[in-house]
Each structure stands twice: as structure tokens, then as C-alpha cells.
Design a protein around this motif. Structure first.
Motif, PDB file in Angstrom:
ATOM      1  N   GLN A  37       0.840  -1.194   0.000  1.00 35.94           N
ATOM      2  CA  GLN A  37       0.000   0.000   0.000  1.00 35.94           C
ATOM      3  C   GLN A  37       0.875   1.243   0.000  1.00 35.94           C
ATOM      4  O   GLN A  37       1.609   1.500   0.949  1.00 35.94           O
ATOM      5  CB  GLN A  37      -0.946   0.015   1.209  1.00 35.94           C
ATOM      6  CG  GLN A  37      -1.977   1.139   1.170  1.00 35.94           C
ATOM      7  CD  GLN A  37      -2.971   1.076   2.310  1.00 35.94           C
ATOM      8  OE1 GLN A  37      -2.681   0.553   3.382  1.00 35.94           O
ATOM      9  NE2 GLN A  37      -4.181   1.604   2.084  1.00 35.94           N
ATOM     10  N   ASP A  39       1.292   5.353   0.098  1.00 34.99           N
ATOM     11  CA  ASP A  39       0.633   6.396   0.878  1.00 34.99           C
ATOM     12  C   ASP A  39      -0.561   6.946   0.105  1.00 34.99           C
ATOM     13  O   ASP A  39      -0.405   7.394  -1.035  1.00 34.99           O
ATOM     14  CB  ASP A  39       1.654   7.503   1.161  1.00 34.99           C
ATOM     15  CG  ASP A  39       1.428   8.111   2.518  1.00 34.99           C
ATOM     16  OD1 ASP A  39       1.894   9.245   2.737  1.00 34.99           O
ATOM     17  OD2 ASP A  39       0.793   7.463   3.350  1.00 34.99           O
ATOM     18  N   GLY A  40      -1.738   6.919   0.727  1.00 37.98           N
ATOM     19  CA  GLY A  40      -2.932   7.454   0.080  1.00 37.98           C
ATOM     20  C   GLY A  40      -3.591   6.517  -0.898  1.00 37.98           C
ATOM     21  O   GLY A  40      -4.627   6.851  -1.479  1.00 37.98           O
ATOM     22  N   GLY A  41      -2.994   5.332  -1.098  1.00 37.69           N
ATOM     23  CA  GLY A  41      -3.552   4.401  -2.080  1.00 37.69           C
ATOM     24  C   GLY A  41      -4.254   3.234  -1.433  1.00 37.69           C
ATOM     25  O   GLY A  41      -4.403   3.176  -0.214  1.00 37.69           O
ATOM     26  N   ALA A  42      -4.685   2.310  -2.253  1.00 39.55           N
ATOM     27  CA  ALA A  42      -5.379   1.121  -1.781  1.00 39.55           C
ATOM     28  C   ALA A  42      -4.403  -0.050  -1.666  1.00 39.55           C
ATOM     29  O   ALA A  42      -3.373  -0.067  -2.340  1.00 39.55           O
ATOM     30  CB  ALA A  42      -6.497   0.750  -2.761  1.00 39.55           C
ATOM     31  N   PRO A  43      -4.698  -1.015  -0.828  1.00 34.19           N
ATOM     32  CA  PRO A  43      -3.852  -2.216  -0.773  1.00 34.19           C
ATOM     33  C   PRO A  43      -3.872  -2.948  -2.113  1.00 34.19           C
ATOM     34  O   PRO A  43      -4.937  -3.164  -2.696  1.00 34.19           O
ATOM     35  CB  PRO A  43      -4.510  -3.058   0.318  1.00 34.19           C
ATOM     36  CG  PRO A  43      -5.317  -2.102   1.126  1.00 34.19           C
ATOM     37  CD  PRO A  43      -5.779  -1.058   0.158  1.00 34.19           C
TER      38      PRO A  43
ATOM     39  N   LEU B  88     -10.381   6.021   5.738  1.00 33.99           N
ATOM     40  CA  LEU B  88     -10.450   5.533   4.364  1.00 33.99           C
ATOM     41  C   LEU B  88     -11.333   4.288   4.380  1.00 33.99           C
ATOM     42  O   LEU B  88     -11.061   3.349   5.137  1.00 33.99           O
ATOM     43  CB  LEU B  88      -9.056   5.188   3.854  1.00 33.99           C
ATOM     44  CG  LEU B  88      -8.935   4.667   2.417  1.00 33.99           C
ATOM     45  CD1 LEU B  88      -9.301   5.758   1.403  1.00 33.99           C
ATOM     46  CD2 LEU B  88      -7.521   4.147   2.146  1.00 33.99           C
ATOM     47  N   LEU B  90     -12.590   1.140   2.391  1.00 31.17           N
ATOM     48  CA  LEU B  90     -12.155   0.314   1.277  1.00 31.17           C
ATOM     49  C   LEU B  90     -13.179  -0.771   0.997  1.00 31.17           C
ATOM     50  O   LEU B  90     -13.691  -1.412   1.907  1.00 31.17           O
ATOM     51  CB  LEU B  90     -10.810  -0.354   1.617  1.00 31.17           C
ATOM     52  CG  LEU B  90      -9.614   0.572   1.779  1.00 31.17           C
ATOM     53  CD1 LEU B  90      -8.509  -0.120   2.564  1.00 31.17           C
ATOM     54  CD2 LEU B  90      -9.099   1.013   0.419  1.00 31.17           C
ATOM     55  N   PHE B 106      -8.821  -4.983  -3.866  1.00 28.97           N
ATOM     56  CA  PHE B 106      -9.328  -3.773  -3.240  1.00 28.97           C
ATOM     57  C   PHE B 106      -9.573  -2.662  -4.255  1.00 28.97           C
ATOM     58  O   PHE B 106      -8.835  -2.521  -5.237  1.00 28.97           O
ATOM     59  CB  PHE B 106      -8.343  -3.265  -2.179  1.00 28.97           C
ATOM     60  CG  PHE B 106      -8.356  -4.069  -0.924  1.00 28.97           C
ATOM     61  CD1 PHE B 106      -7.682  -5.269  -0.839  1.00 28.97           C
ATOM     62  CD2 PHE B 106      -9.067  -3.633   0.181  1.00 28.97           C
ATOM     63  CE1 PHE B 106      -7.698  -6.033   0.327  1.00 28.97           C
ATOM     64  CE2 PHE B 106      -9.088  -4.374   1.350  1.00 28.97           C
ATOM     65  CZ  PHE B 106      -8.407  -5.576   1.418  1.00 28.97           C
ATOM     66  N   GLY B 107     -10.590  -1.866  -3.966  1.00 31.07           N
ATOM     67  CA  GLY B 107     -10.805  -0.645  -4.698  1.00 31.07           C
ATOM     68  C   GLY B 107      -9.933   0.468  -4.139  1.00 31.07           C
ATOM     69  O   GLY B 107      -9.239   0.275  -3.140  1.00 31.07           O
ATOM     70  N   PRO B 108      -9.960   1.649  -4.776  1.00 28.91           N
ATOM     71  CA  PRO B 108      -9.086   2.753  -4.368  1.00 28.91           C
ATOM     72  C   PRO B 108      -9.524   3.426  -3.066  1.00 28.91           C
ATOM     73  O   PRO B 108      -8.744   4.181  -2.481  1.00 28.91           O
ATOM     74  CB  PRO B 108      -9.185   3.732  -5.529  1.00 28.91           C
ATOM     75  CG  PRO B 108     -10.508   3.438  -6.158  1.00 28.91           C
ATOM     76  CD  PRO B 108     -10.739   1.974  -5.981  1.00 28.91           C
ATOM     77  N   GLY B 109     -10.751   3.155  -2.628  1.00 24.22           N
ATOM     78  CA  GLY B 109     -11.199   3.696  -1.353  1.00 24.22           C
ATOM     79  C   GLY B 109     -11.916   5.031  -1.475  1.00 24.22           C
ATOM     80  O   GLY B 109     -11.792   5.753  -2.471  1.00 24.22           O
ATOM     81  N   ARG B 111     -12.145   8.422   0.856  1.00 29.10           N
ATOM     82  CA  ARG B 111     -11.614   9.087   2.058  1.00 29.10           C
ATOM     83  C   ARG B 111     -12.720   9.941   2.643  1.00 29.10           C
ATOM     84  O   ARG B 111     -13.145  10.931   2.019  1.00 29.10           O
ATOM     85  CB  ARG B 111     -10.392   9.923   1.722  1.00 29.10           C
ATOM     86  CG  ARG B 111      -9.699  10.441   2.978  1.00 29.10           C
ATOM     87  CD  ARG B 111      -8.243  10.816   2.738  1.00 29.10           C
ATOM     88  NE  ARG B 111      -7.411   9.726   2.283  1.00 29.10           N
ATOM     89  CZ  ARG B 111      -6.896   8.790   3.067  1.00 29.10           C
ATOM     90  NH1 ARG B 111      -7.150   8.788   4.348  1.00 29.10           N
ATOM     91  NH2 ARG B 111      -6.115   7.852   2.562  1.00 29.10           N
TER      92      ARG B 111
END
Lengths: 109, 115
Positions: A37, A39-43, B88, B90, B106-109, B111
Motif C-alpha cells: 500500500q 501512501d494514500g492508495g489502496a492495498p 479511508l 475500502l 481492493f478498490g481505491p477507497g 476518504r
């Protein structure tokens, strides 16, 4: 309950090899996954081990020893873009995925 | 294609608002998940839907209400949230929820900030 232990931070230089260890104590175990992951992104899914041994995917390899409740992620030929958090996660019943606290990898020039 | 999409990317809401988060996948997956992730923490499972039925609710407060209208869509309805719910959110999906080899994507989420 579920408990996973991994180092909080690892530092390395470009081109090096780094290993991130993960030990776990769980009730119910199907396999061990690794996610990256930024920073600021998705796993992002990296690898999954259900059986003992080594799985290789390009520069990344993952190992599992079920008898030792232990696994690791091996990253080779490190690049700056590999700087990210890496989570090990245990897959148990009904696809319940329990994550470790994450290891922040810092790659320097 | 291993894409899970989520909308909106960012959401700011007051404690009295009602809003919804949306998640979509077209991989034919039959299991979908909601996770919550606070800064510098791992994702925490909230809900699991398997074949459009809620199979796991990890003791989530009722101000979070999931909905699975069909096998491709997953919603999370939000009402009367608290500032500590800022995180966040997800969404993930996998082929099924009863296989020892399923991988969750996973999707991008979204926030979420609660004022």
C-alpha cells in the motif's frame, strides 16, 4: 483471536534485497497473503501462500512455514517505487482477512 | 481485469448528514467486503457479503448500513456519523467467501471526513 507480528519499519538502498517477516497466531488458517500500500492508495495484492514453501512473482517472493506460523516477503532489486507499507494478512474462515500492523519500507538512493 | 471501483473518492459530511458510498466490480466475484482504515493502521473488516447476503458483521455500529443490490454492487449507507468515523473506507471483492485460495482485490477507497 488473531495476532500477527511484523516489523514496523525497514530501510534499504536501491538495488538491495530486503526480507519482511511475519509471525502469526490465529484460530483457523487457510493461508498468508501480502499486500502493498502506497501512501494514500489502496492495498494491492502481491502474493498468497496456502502451502509451505516459496512462491516467486518477478522481483517479489513469499515464503510460508505453517509449522512455524511464519512467513516472509522477499523483495529483490529494490527500486524507489517499492517504498510503501507492506501488510501480511491471514486468510481464515469465510474469507476473513486479518491484517498485521504493516511494515513501512523506505528505499533510499 | 481485477478492477474494483469506488465512488466518491473523497467525501466530507456533517454529523447530521446521510450519505452513501458505492462500490462496483465486474469480475463476476460473489463475495464483497467493506473495510475501514485509519491513518497508519491496517484495514479492519466491517462487513462481508456472500452471494448478495450479509454473512459477517464485525459488530459495526448501526450508523453504518451496508446494502448489496446485486452481485456487482455494494453500498455503504452512512447516517449520524461521528468525527472518529473519519477514515479511508475500502471495498474489496473475491470470487467466493468460502475458498482457501480466494484473493481479495481492493478498490481505491473513499476518504471520508466527518465534521
Amino acid at each position: 483471536g488473531q495476532s500477527l507480528e511484523q516489523p514496523s519499519e525497514v530501510t534499504a538502498v536501491e538495488g538491495a534485497i530486503v526480507q519482511i517477516n511475519c509471525t502469526y497466531q490465529t484460530s483457523g488458517f487457510y493461508g498468508l497473503s501480502w499486500y502493498q500500500q502506497h501512501d494514500g492508495g489502496a492495498p494491492t495484492f502481491l502474493s498468497y501462500n496456502a502451502l509451505d514453501g516459496l512462491e516467486e512473482t518477478g522481483r517479489f517472493s513469499s515464503f510460508l512455514s505453517r509449522s512455524d506460523s511464519y512467513g516472509y516477503l522477499l523483495l529483490q532489486e529494490l527500486q524507489m517505487k517499492d517504498s510503501a507499507s507492506y501488510f501480511c494478512a491471514v486468510l481464515s474462515g469465510y474469507s476473513t482477512l486479518t491484517f498485521g500492523k504493516g511494515t513501512m519500507l523506505l528505499v533510499s538512493p | 481485469d481485477t478492477e474494483v471501483t469506488q465512488t466518491p473518492k473523497h467525501l466530507v459530511m456533517g454529523m447530521t448528514n446521510k450519505k452513501s458510498l458505492k462500490c462496483e466490480q465486474h469480475m463476476g466475484h460473489r463475495a464483497m467486503y467493506w473495510y475501514k482504515q485509519k491513518a497508519k493502521k491496517p484495514p479492519e473488516l466491517m462487513f462481508v457479503y456472500s452471494y448478495e447476503k450479509l454473512s459477517i458483521n464485525e459488530s459495526v455500529p448501526s450508523r453504518f448500513s451496508p446494502e448489496c443490490p446485486n452481485s456487482s454492487l455494494l453500498n455503504l449507507h452512512l447516517h449520524a456519523l461521528q468525527p472518529e468515523d473519519s477514515a479511508l473506507y475500502l471495498c474489496a471483492s473475491s470470487q467466493t467467501s468460502a475458498s482457501s485460495t480466494d484473493t481479495q482485490y481492493f478498490g481505491p477507497g473513499t476518504r471520508l471526513t466527518v465534521l
